[in-house]
Design a protein around this motif. Sequence first.
Motif, PDB file in Angstrom:
ATOM      1  N   MET A  56      31.704  18.070   8.587  1.00 35.00           N
ATOM      2  CA  MET A  56      32.421  19.255   8.148  1.00 35.00           C
ATOM      3  C   MET A  56      31.716  20.519   8.647  1.00 35.00           C
ATOM      4  N   ALA A  57      30.393  20.514   8.681  1.00 36.61           N
ATOM      5  CA  ALA A  57      29.654  21.666   9.179  1.00 36.61           C
ATOM      6  C   ALA A  57      29.802  21.809  10.690  1.00 36.61           C
ATOM      7  N   MET A  58      30.204  20.740  11.350  1.00 35.04           N
ATOM      8  CA  MET A  58      30.358  20.758  12.804  1.00 35.04           C
ATOM      9  C   MET A  58      31.808  20.989  13.220  1.00 35.04           C
ATOM     10  N   GLY A  59      32.643  21.448  12.300  1.00 35.21           N
ATOM     11  CA  GLY A  59      34.007  21.822  12.659  1.00 35.21           C
ATOM     12  C   GLY A  59      35.098  20.885  12.198  1.00 35.21           C
ATOM     13  N   GLY A  60      34.745  19.723  11.710  1.00 31.49           N
ATOM     14  CA  GLY A  60      35.761  18.812  11.197  1.00 31.49           C
ATOM     15  C   GLY A  60      36.273  19.287   9.856  1.00 31.49           C
ATOM     16  N   GLN A  61      37.570  19.273   9.663  1.00 32.70           N
ATOM     17  CA  GLN A  61      38.142  19.698   8.388  1.00 32.70           C
ATOM     18  C   GLN A  61      38.962  18.610   7.719  1.00 32.70           C
ATOM     19  N   ALA A  62      39.128  17.488   8.396  1.00 30.15           N
ATOM     20  CA  ALA A  62      39.870  16.371   7.816  1.00 30.15           C
ATOM     21  C   ALA A  62      39.115  15.090   8.130  1.00 30.15           C
ATOM     22  N   MET A  63      38.878  14.323   7.095  1.00 23.55           N
ATOM     23  CA  MET A  63      38.170  13.056   7.259  1.00 23.55           C
ATOM     24  C   MET A  63      38.964  11.969   6.562  1.00 23.55           C
ATOM     25  N   ALA A  64      38.772  10.747   7.042  1.00 27.50           N
ATOM     26  CA  ALA A  64      39.415   9.610   6.396  1.00 27.50           C
ATOM     27  C   ALA A  64      38.595   8.357   6.632  1.00 27.50           C
ATOM     28  N   LEU A  65      38.616   7.504   5.648  1.00 31.09           N
ATOM     29  CA  LEU A  65      38.109   6.158   5.806  1.00 31.09           C
ATOM     30  C   LEU A  65      39.328   5.310   6.120  1.00 31.09           C
ATOM     31  N   LEU A  66      39.285   4.574   7.216  1.00 31.98           N
ATOM     32  CA  LEU A  66      40.404   3.718   7.595  1.00 31.98           C
ATOM     33  C   LEU A  66      40.059   2.282   7.273  1.00 31.98           C
ATOM     34  N   GLY A  67      40.860   1.661   6.424  1.00 31.14           N
ATOM     35  CA  GLY A  67      40.760   0.226   6.201  1.00 31.14           C
ATOM     36  C   GLY A  67      41.660  -0.437   7.223  1.00 31.14           C
ATOM     37  N   ILE A  68      41.094  -1.286   8.065  1.00 32.25           N
ATOM     38  CA  ILE A  68      41.833  -1.852   9.183  1.00 32.25           C
ATOM     39  C   ILE A  68      41.858  -3.368   9.084  1.00 32.25           C
ATOM     40  N   THR A  69      43.067  -3.923   9.185  1.00 34.59           N
ATOM     41  CA  THR A  69      43.249  -5.374   9.257  1.00 34.59           C
ATOM     42  C   THR A  69      43.455  -5.729  10.724  1.00 34.59           C
ATOM     43  N   VAL A  70      42.742  -6.735  11.194  1.00 36.39           N
ATOM     44  CA  VAL A  70      42.746  -7.093  12.602  1.00 36.39           C
ATOM     45  C   VAL A  70      43.249  -8.517  12.783  1.00 36.39           C
ATOM     46  N   ASP A  71      44.076  -8.691  13.784  1.00 37.54           N
ATOM     47  CA  ASP A  71      44.516 -10.025  14.200  1.00 37.54           C
ATOM     48  C   ASP A  71      43.840 -10.292  15.542  1.00 37.54           C
ATOM     49  N   GLY A  72      42.726 -10.981  15.509  1.00 37.03           N
ATOM     50  CA  GLY A  72      41.980 -11.233  16.736  1.00 37.03           C
ATOM     51  C   GLY A  72      40.516 -10.904  16.555  1.00 37.03           C
ATOM     52  N   ASP A  73      39.906 -10.398  17.609  1.00 36.27           N
ATOM     53  CA  ASP A  73      38.473 -10.137  17.656  1.00 36.27           C
ATOM     54  C   ASP A  73      38.135  -8.805  16.982  1.00 36.27           C
ATOM     55  N   VAL A  74      37.591  -8.882  15.787  1.00 33.37           N
ATOM     56  CA  VAL A  74      37.259  -7.681  15.015  1.00 33.37           C
ATOM     57  C   VAL A  74      36.195  -6.854  15.730  1.00 33.37           C
ATOM     58  N   ARG A  75      35.223  -7.516  16.334  1.00 33.16           N
ATOM     59  CA  ARG A  75      34.162  -6.787  17.028  1.00 33.16           C
ATOM     60  C   ARG A  75      34.714  -5.995  18.213  1.00 33.16           C
ATOM     61  N   ALA A  76      35.689  -6.556  18.907  1.00 32.95           N
ATOM     62  CA  ALA A  76      36.297  -5.846  20.039  1.00 32.95           C
ATOM     63  C   ALA A  76      37.008  -4.586  19.564  1.00 32.95           C
ATOM     64  N   VAL A  77      37.684  -4.670  18.429  1.00 27.08           N
ATOM     65  CA  VAL A  77      38.354  -3.492  17.873  1.00 27.08           C
ATOM     66  C   VAL A  77      37.311  -2.455  17.467  1.00 27.08           C
ATOM     67  N   ALA A  78      36.244  -2.886  16.795  1.00 30.97           N
ATOM     68  CA  ALA A  78      35.180  -1.960  16.386  1.00 30.97           C
ATOM     69  C   ALA A  78      34.547  -1.296  17.606  1.00 30.97           C
ATOM     70  N   ASP A  79      34.299  -2.071  18.657  1.00 34.29           N
ATOM     71  CA  ASP A  79      33.713  -1.513  19.878  1.00 34.29           C
ATOM     72  C   ASP A  79      34.643  -0.479  20.517  1.00 34.29           C
ATOM     73  N   GLU A  80      35.925  -0.774  20.544  1.00 35.90           N
ATOM     74  CA  GLU A  80      36.895   0.162  21.124  1.00 35.90           C
ATOM     75  C   GLU A  80      36.938   1.460  20.322  1.00 35.90           C
ATOM     76  N   LEU A  81      36.957   1.353  19.007  1.00 36.61           N
ATOM     77  CA  LEU A  81      36.996   2.558  18.176  1.00 36.61           C
ATOM     78  C   LEU A  81      35.717   3.378  18.328  1.00 36.61           C
ATOM     79  N   ALA A  82      34.592   2.702  18.487  1.00 36.20           N
ATOM     80  CA  ALA A  82      33.303   3.398  18.596  1.00 36.20           C
ATOM     81  C   ALA A  82      33.215   4.268  19.850  1.00 36.20           C
ATOM     82  N   ARG A  83      34.079   4.037  20.813  1.00 36.53           N
ATOM     83  CA  ARG A  83      34.093   4.840  22.040  1.00 36.53           C
ATOM     84  C   ARG A  83      34.598   6.254  21.791  1.00 36.53           C
ATOM     85  N   HIS A  84      35.235   6.482  20.661  1.00 32.07           N
ATOM     86  CA  HIS A  84      35.861   7.779  20.377  1.00 32.07           C
ATOM     87  C   HIS A  84      34.952   8.631  19.497  1.00 32.07           C
ATOM     88  N   PRO A  85      34.746   9.891  19.884  1.00 33.41           N
ATOM     89  CA  PRO A  85      33.850  10.754  19.106  1.00 33.41           C
ATOM     90  C   PRO A  85      34.354  11.033  17.689  1.00 33.41           C
TER      91      PRO A  85
END
Length: 146
Positions: A56-85
């Motif tokens: 929030m101090a760095m300019g973010g004004q909206a935050m969310a915790l996303l609960g995600i259900t995955v069909d397949g490789d959970v680690r691959a989804v986590a790795d893909e999401l981690a690529r985004h700032p």
Amino acid sequence: MDEIDRAILRELQADGRIAYADLGPKVGLSASAARQRLQRLLDSRAVQVVGVTDPMAMGGQAMALLGITVDGDVRAVADELARHPEVVYSVLTSGGFDLFAEVVAPGPRELLDFVNDVVRPVEGVERIQPFPYFGIHTHRFLWDVG
């Protein structure tokens, strides 16, 4: 880990940059003894000192915790999401969701766009349950070290 170690950790949670000259007396040690104690904790890998940003101090004004259900490789989804700032962290879980990801955006519209345009299309993402928190982010959680 004894009570003095826990006292050192409590002080570091309050001020991670505290000088040994100030830390020692607060925990009943000399500055050099406090430095040796902390170094022992670091060397044993029981403790890690890291910098943590406040989104929030760095300019973010909206935050969310996303609960995600995955069909397949959970680690691959986590790795893909981690690529985004926008993704502050992600953690694999068991139970109702396979993965939790905390995201930060400049505002509610950008948060919605990120969820719909970035997260939903990731291969394997089956369902997303956002838990948004908007506005001033003033809480701070500390690990209970005793």
